[in-house]
Enzyme design. Structure first.
Site, PDB file in Angstrom:
ATOM      1  N   ASP A  46       0.814  -6.758   6.443  1.00  0.00           N
ATOM      2  CA  ASP A  46       2.084  -7.258   5.924  1.00  0.00           C
ATOM      3  C   ASP A  46       1.925  -7.669   4.465  1.00  0.00           C
ATOM      4  OD1 ASP A  46       4.893  -8.535   6.847  1.00  0.00           O
ATOM      5  OD2 ASP A  46       3.901  -9.916   5.462  1.00  0.00           O
ATOM      6  N   TYR A  51       4.425 -10.544  -3.459  1.00  0.00           N
ATOM      7  CA  TYR A  51       3.048 -11.024  -3.311  1.00  0.00           C
ATOM      8  C   TYR A  51       2.157 -10.499  -4.440  1.00  0.00           C
ATOM      9  CZ  TYR A  51       4.342 -12.130   1.558  1.00  0.00           C
ATOM     10  OH  TYR A  51       4.944 -12.619   2.695  1.00  0.00           O
ATOM     11  N   LYS A  76       8.329  -5.737   1.568  1.00  0.00           N
ATOM     12  CA  LYS A  76       9.612  -6.447   1.581  1.00  0.00           C
ATOM     13  C   LYS A  76      10.328  -6.280   0.242  1.00  0.00           C
ATOM     14  CE  LYS A  76       7.369  -9.971   4.444  1.00  0.00           C
ATOM     15  NZ  LYS A  76       5.970  -9.733   4.004  1.00  0.00           N
ATOM     16  N   HIS A 109      13.441  -9.434   2.038  1.00  0.00           N
ATOM     17  CA  HIS A 109      12.611 -10.635   2.060  1.00  0.00           C
ATOM     18  C   HIS A 109      13.408 -11.916   2.342  1.00  0.00           C
ATOM     19  CE1 HIS A 109       8.551 -12.220   0.318  1.00  0.00           C
ATOM     20  NE2 HIS A 109       8.913 -12.880   1.383  1.00  0.00           N
TER      21      HIS A 109
END
Length: 282
Positions: A46, A51, A76, A109
């Protein structure tokens, strides 16, 4: 290697019952962490554009001895790309960064209702799935009113909804709402991140001693028995393996209720991120 059970989604897809999370996992150290996680047995990785590590995840895929088709990669859509055209391009750019042909799973997200563009973003995911860019589409941090709106608008129900869930914020009402819609709940930060002491909580430690397990394993099992897929993170290979070693025991109904009782309501959120108020950091 531990045999990992699976969840069946509303679109016919099967997912490993436990995923490996990569928030704050970056660079060479992060690469090593993802590679050891794959070696430990994780098959669902994931990540997210926010990120800032999609390139690292792609490098892990290339370096791993596990074939690409045996790995499930999830990313996401960031809030800055909720407009339809931007969303389609962002999905493509993320694929280029990771250097894969398709996402096994892809989520919005955050709903960001103040922007009020999540309907448009969801339509983009629906179409990207038709284009072959994504296998399974879902959302993250969506509340029932957000879910109902996109389902009514498009006729397509998300396969998963990844939400904050840990013993101090069990989010059970949303878990039940997801179930009623046939949506699998995923739990992000199931151990509460470093912000709280849930792994040292007296009740969790007591149950770990009772079952001969680690506190993290108790929390993972609590999620699984509630029909929730935890997205776990651990840097050491031993902890990564231990987090998968949770299919040989069951918590009693009373023990699950005892963990549920640790809930602190809104105060239990790790960073106060209410989906109707939170403005995404990028």
């Amino acid at each position: 290697m531990t045999k990992i059970e699976k969840f069946e989604l509303n679109d016919g897809t099967s997912l490993p019952a436990i995923g490996f999370g990569t928030v704050n996992v970056q660079g060479a150290q992060g690469l090593n962490s993802v590679l050891t996680a794959i070696d430990a047995g994780y098959r669902l990785i994931d990540t997210s554009t926010n990120y800032m590590n999609e390139g690292m995840v792609g490098e892990a895929i290339r370096r791993s001895s596990v074939p690409r088709e045996e790995l499930m990669i999830n990313s996401k859509l960031p809030g800055k790309a909720h407009e339809y055209d931007k969303a389609i391009k962002m999905i493509q750019e993320s694929l280029y960064r990771i250097d894969i042909d398709y996402f096994d799973k892809y989520l919005i997200h955050w709903p960001l209702p103040k922007q009020d563009k999540y309907e448009e973003a969801w339509q983009a995911l629906v179409d990207a799935q038709k284009f072959g860019l994504i296998k399974t589409i879902g959302v993250s941090n969506f509340l029932p009113e957000h879910l109902e709106r996109i389902i009514e608008k498009t006729g397509v129900t998300p396969a998963t909804n990844q939400i904050e869930r840990h013993p101090y914020f069990n989010n059970n009402a949303l878990v039940e709402a997801n179930k009623k819609l046939g949506i699998l709940t995923e739990a992000w930060s199931p151990f509460g991140r470093e912000i709280n002491d849930v792994l040292e909580n007296e009740t969790i430690v007591k149950l770990a001693e009772k079952y001969g397990k680690e506190p993290a394993q108790i929390i993972i099992r609590w999620n699984l028995q509630n029909g929730v897929m935890p997205i776990v993170k651990a840097s050491s290979f031993s902890h990564q393996k231990a987090n998968l070693d949770v299919f040989d025991f069951e918590l009693s109904k009373e023990d699950i209720q005892e963990i549920d009782a640790l809930d602190k309501g809104e105060e239990g959120r790790v960073e106060g991120q209410h989906p109707n108020e939170y403005e995404e950091f990028d």
